[in-house]
Write a protein that holds these residues in place. Structure first.
Motif, mmCIF file in Angstrom:
data_model
loop_
_atom_site.group_PDB
_atom_site.id
_atom_site.type_symbol
_atom_site.label_atom_id
_atom_site.label_comp_id
_atom_site.label_asym_id
_atom_site.label_seq_id
_atom_site.Cartn_x
_atom_site.Cartn_y
_atom_site.Cartn_z
ATOM 1 N N ARG A 1 0.827 -1.206 0.000
ATOM 2 C CA ARG A 1 0.000 0.000 0.000
ATOM 3 C C ARG A 1 0.862 1.258 0.000
ATOM 4 N NH1 ARG A 1 -5.229 -1.545 1.097
ATOM 5 N NH2 ARG A 1 -5.912 0.520 1.688
ATOM 6 N N THR A 2 2.014 1.165 0.649
ATOM 7 C CA THR A 2 2.922 2.318 0.662
ATOM 8 C C THR A 2 3.510 2.558 -0.727
ATOM 9 O OG1 THR A 2 3.488 1.732 2.910
ATOM 10 C CG2 THR A 2 4.890 3.350 1.832
ATOM 11 N N LEU B 1 -0.878 4.758 -0.889
ATOM 12 C CA LEU B 1 -2.118 4.782 -0.117
ATOM 13 C C LEU B 1 -1.863 5.011 1.369
ATOM 14 C CD1 LEU B 1 -4.054 1.810 -1.758
ATOM 15 C CD2 LEU B 1 -4.484 4.243 -2.046
ATOM 16 N N ARG C 1 0.713 10.731 -9.789
ATOM 17 C CA ARG C 1 0.058 9.439 -9.734
ATOM 18 C C ARG C 1 -0.358 8.935 -11.115
ATOM 19 N NH1 ARG C 1 -3.703 8.804 -4.830
ATOM 20 N NH2 ARG C 1 -2.143 7.523 -3.822
ATOM 21 N N SER D 1 -13.544 -5.074 -4.159
ATOM 22 C CA SER D 1 -12.676 -4.277 -5.020
ATOM 23 C C SER D 1 -13.341 -3.855 -6.329
ATOM 24 C CB SER D 1 -11.373 -5.023 -5.309
ATOM 25 O OG SER D 1 -11.640 -6.172 -6.061
ATOM 26 N N ASN E 1 -12.469 4.978 1.414
ATOM 27 C CA ASN E 1 -11.250 4.177 1.465
ATOM 28 C C ASN E 1 -11.501 2.718 1.130
ATOM 29 O OD1 ASN E 1 -9.244 6.051 1.956
ATOM 30 N ND2 ASN E 1 -9.752 6.146 4.129
ATOM 31 N N ASP F 1 -11.828 -0.598 -1.300
ATOM 32 C CA ASP F 1 -10.893 -1.043 -2.338
ATOM 33 C C ASP F 1 -11.275 -0.533 -3.715
ATOM 34 O OD1 ASP F 1 -9.385 -2.295 -0.504
ATOM 35 O OD2 ASP F 1 -10.044 -4.330 -0.956
ATOM 36 N N ASN G 1 -10.166 3.001 -3.975
ATOM 37 C CA ASN G 1 -8.706 3.028 -4.036
ATOM 38 C C ASN G 1 -8.199 2.576 -5.407
ATOM 39 O OD1 ASN G 1 -7.795 4.101 -1.652
ATOM 40 N ND2 ASN G 1 -7.932 2.165 -0.545
ATOM 41 N N ARG H 1 -8.366 5.355 -7.669
ATOM 42 C CA ARG H 1 -7.378 6.352 -7.214
ATOM 43 C C ARG H 1 -5.991 5.942 -7.709
ATOM 44 N NH1 ARG H 1 -8.936 7.092 -1.554
ATOM 45 N NH2 ARG H 1 -10.393 8.693 -2.230
ATOM 46 N N LEU H 2 -5.685 4.649 -7.616
ATOM 47 C CA LEU H 2 -4.384 4.142 -8.080
ATOM 48 C C LEU H 2 -4.235 4.298 -9.587
ATOM 49 C CD1 LEU H 2 -3.945 0.851 -6.071
ATOM 50 C CD2 LEU H 2 -3.158 3.140 -5.538
#
Lengths: 245, 300
Positions: free
Chosen positions: A49-50, A54, A74, A91, B187, B189, B192, B195-196
């Motif tokens: 995650r780092t 995140l 990013r 997810s 926050n 998944d 995220n 976001r990634l």
């Protein structure tokens, strides 16, 4: 020596008073599959995650394909590395159709032919284009994880970070997903960093692995060392015994 | 190139077909709830009355007829006439337009304002969250009708001002709710993951977090409508909403107050109209909540 696809140097991550990752360094060569192993809470997921940005409070150096994680925007970073999350039920956006979820990264980057490429990706992960118009709740856990992998591949990254990619799936599906990942690694020339607490998965998938305990690195092994029980640290022996491999 | 175009066209219609399937399944589940269907029927009748008022109303709602003052319900005036001899049934039918206008104005302003403030506040956090939420707290702390009163007193009475005043008091609960939903989702998944992929915060807010707040907002909206109708009627009753001779239900009750012991129908009929329409919106809202509320859905 070739430039590593991923290099982490002296990484330290803190959550308030607790140190989640303590001065960890490792590197992943291009095309390599690298495993991070350890019990729950040993900091392995936090490392991934780092790397993806995140986690807020960290120090050290993280480089992906020569790009500094801390200094790269990013959007640019996203084209080099992507992540697959542990829980395929959490997810995927529950209100978005599968095709839209896969195409979203390409839309964000304004890539042309996002639809056609989405269909290609669906074929690549073995679902077929008819799945594009289904919602996540119509899919099984294994199918969802395939979709998550397709989404991670949408921007053609060279490095995939896999956070316990199969731990939420039952055993027969696990093997399918792992074989799919291995096939993709060969076909697309990917590199993997895999987090797992399952040594069977890691010994099947990874060329090298790093054992972690209490936020620190215990030791780094090759697959052969693992199979021949050529271990240096007592903790690794205990961990192996507990895993009954 | 042509194959890609074709894929896009087929893709577009297939995507729409999949969405349509969701809508159909929603309607089917809704139709299994008899009380919800009853509420929906009331709202449909209300919409029908508002749309076809000139054809449905037996009399002119504004034309006084002093020979027929305060006629009891009977063959000429089905629900009686008021102090100026106007047919109450016709006025109630025309009043449905004003009620819908106020409810519509409040909903299309309060819900988006609250949703936006709540989602931005929940997603960004930090000082923005603190500022937005303290403002929301202040608005929540002021008594609703009093704030609306002060606003109307400042701007002058009238339908649009009444609607604006109600909006001013109606948005904070939406902001609170949207913030709570955004906090739960921001926050996760799947957020995220985009976001990634490099998505901007605005894109995340509008395309990924807001859709997750919509079901709560829609449920709250339908349940709110009854309250909005009551507040609008209250403002009309004290003379700060619609002005005479507009046939607003609250204002009609207000004029009927003078005759309530001898000519009961003047105040009762619009009162019943308010009651039935509020009940309809409540039943509808309840049925929609059963279907949409993410917290209820998990239990079924």
């Amino acid at each position: 020596m070739t430039r590593p696809i991923l290099s982490v140097e002296n990484l330290t991550v803190r959550f308030g008073a607790t140190t989640a990752v303590d001065n960890v360094s490792f590197a992943v060569a291009p095309g390599e599959s690298f495993g991070l192993v350890g019990e729950s809470g040993s900091g392995k997921s936090t490392i991934l995650r780092t790397i993806m940005g995140l986690v807020g409070d960290w120090s050290g150096t993280v480089q992906v394909d020569g790009l500094e994680a801390a200094k790269t925007p990013r959007r640019q970073f996203a084209q080099h590395v992507q992540m697959v999350f542990q829980d395929p039920y959490a997810s995927l956006h529950p209100r978005h159709q599968i095709g839209r979820a896969i195409a979203e990264p390409m839309r964000i980057h304004g890539l042309p032919n996002a639809e056609a490429r989405t269909m290609e990706l669906l074929d690549l992960i073995g679902l077929g284009s008819k799945f594009a118009y289904r919602y996540p709740h119509e899919l099984s856990g294994g199918q969802r994880q395939r979709v998550a992998i397709a989404r991670a591949l949408a921007l053609s990254p060279k490095l995939l970070l896999l956070d316990e990619p199969t731990s939420a799936l039952d055993v027969s599906i696990q093997a399918e997903i792992l074989n799919l990942l291995n096939r993709l690694r060969q076909e697309l020339g990917l590199s993997f960093a895999i987090v797992s607490h399952n040594l069977a998965v890691v010994s099947y998938m990874c060329d090298r692995l790093m054992v972690m305990q209490h936020a620190k690195v215990v030791e780094t092994l090759t697959r052969e060392q693992l199979r021949n029980r050529d271990l240096n640290e007592a903790y690794t022996r205990d961990f192996l015994a507990a895993s009954a491999l | 190139m042509s194959t890609i175009d074709q894929a896009t066209i087929i893709g577009g219609s297939a995507a729409r077909a999949a969405q349509w399937k969701q809508v159909v399944s929603f309607c089917r589940r809704f139709s299994r709830n008899p009380l919800g269907m009853f509420g929906l029927a009331i709202i449909v009748i209300l919409l029908f009355c508002a749309a076809f008022a000139p054809w449905l109303a037996p009399h002119d709602p504004y034309l006084p007829n002093l020979q027929a003052r305060l006629t009891p319900p009977g063959p000429e005036f089905w629900l009686g006439s008021d102090e100026l001899g106007r047919d109450i049934l016709s006025r109630v039918i025309y009043g449905s337009r004003l009620t819908l206008l106020i409810v519509g104005l409040v909903i299309v302003t309060a819900a988006p304002i609250g949703l936006f403030i709540g989602v931005v506040s929940g997603t960004y956090g930090g000082w923005l969250d603190v500022v937005f939420m303290r403002v929301t707290d202040v608005f929540l702390a002021v008594p609703k009708l009093l704030l609306a009163l002060a606003f109307v007193a400042a701007l002058g009475p009238g339908i649009v001002n009444a609607a604006l005043a109600i909006t001013l008091t109606a948005w904070p609960p939406y902001a609170r709710m949207a913030r709570a939903e955004a906090l739960a989702v921001r926050n996760s998944d799947y957020v995220n993951a985009v976001r990634l992929a490099g998505a901007s915060e605005m894109r995340i807010i509008f395309f990924h977090i807001m859709p997750m707040c919509m079901s709560s907002v829609i449920v709250r909206m339908t349940l709110d409508m009854a309250g909005i109708i009551l507040t609008a009627a209250g403002l009309g009753f004290i003379g700060l909403g619609a002005q005479p001779p507009l046939p607003e239900w609250g204002a009609m009750i207000s004029t009927g107050r003078k005759f309530i012991f001898d000519q009961w129908w003047v105040a009762t009929v619009p009162g019943f109209a308010i009651f039935i329409v509020s009940l309809g919106f409540n039943l509808l809202g309840d049925a929609i909540r059963d279907l949409l509320d993410p917290h209820l859905k998990a239990r079924i």
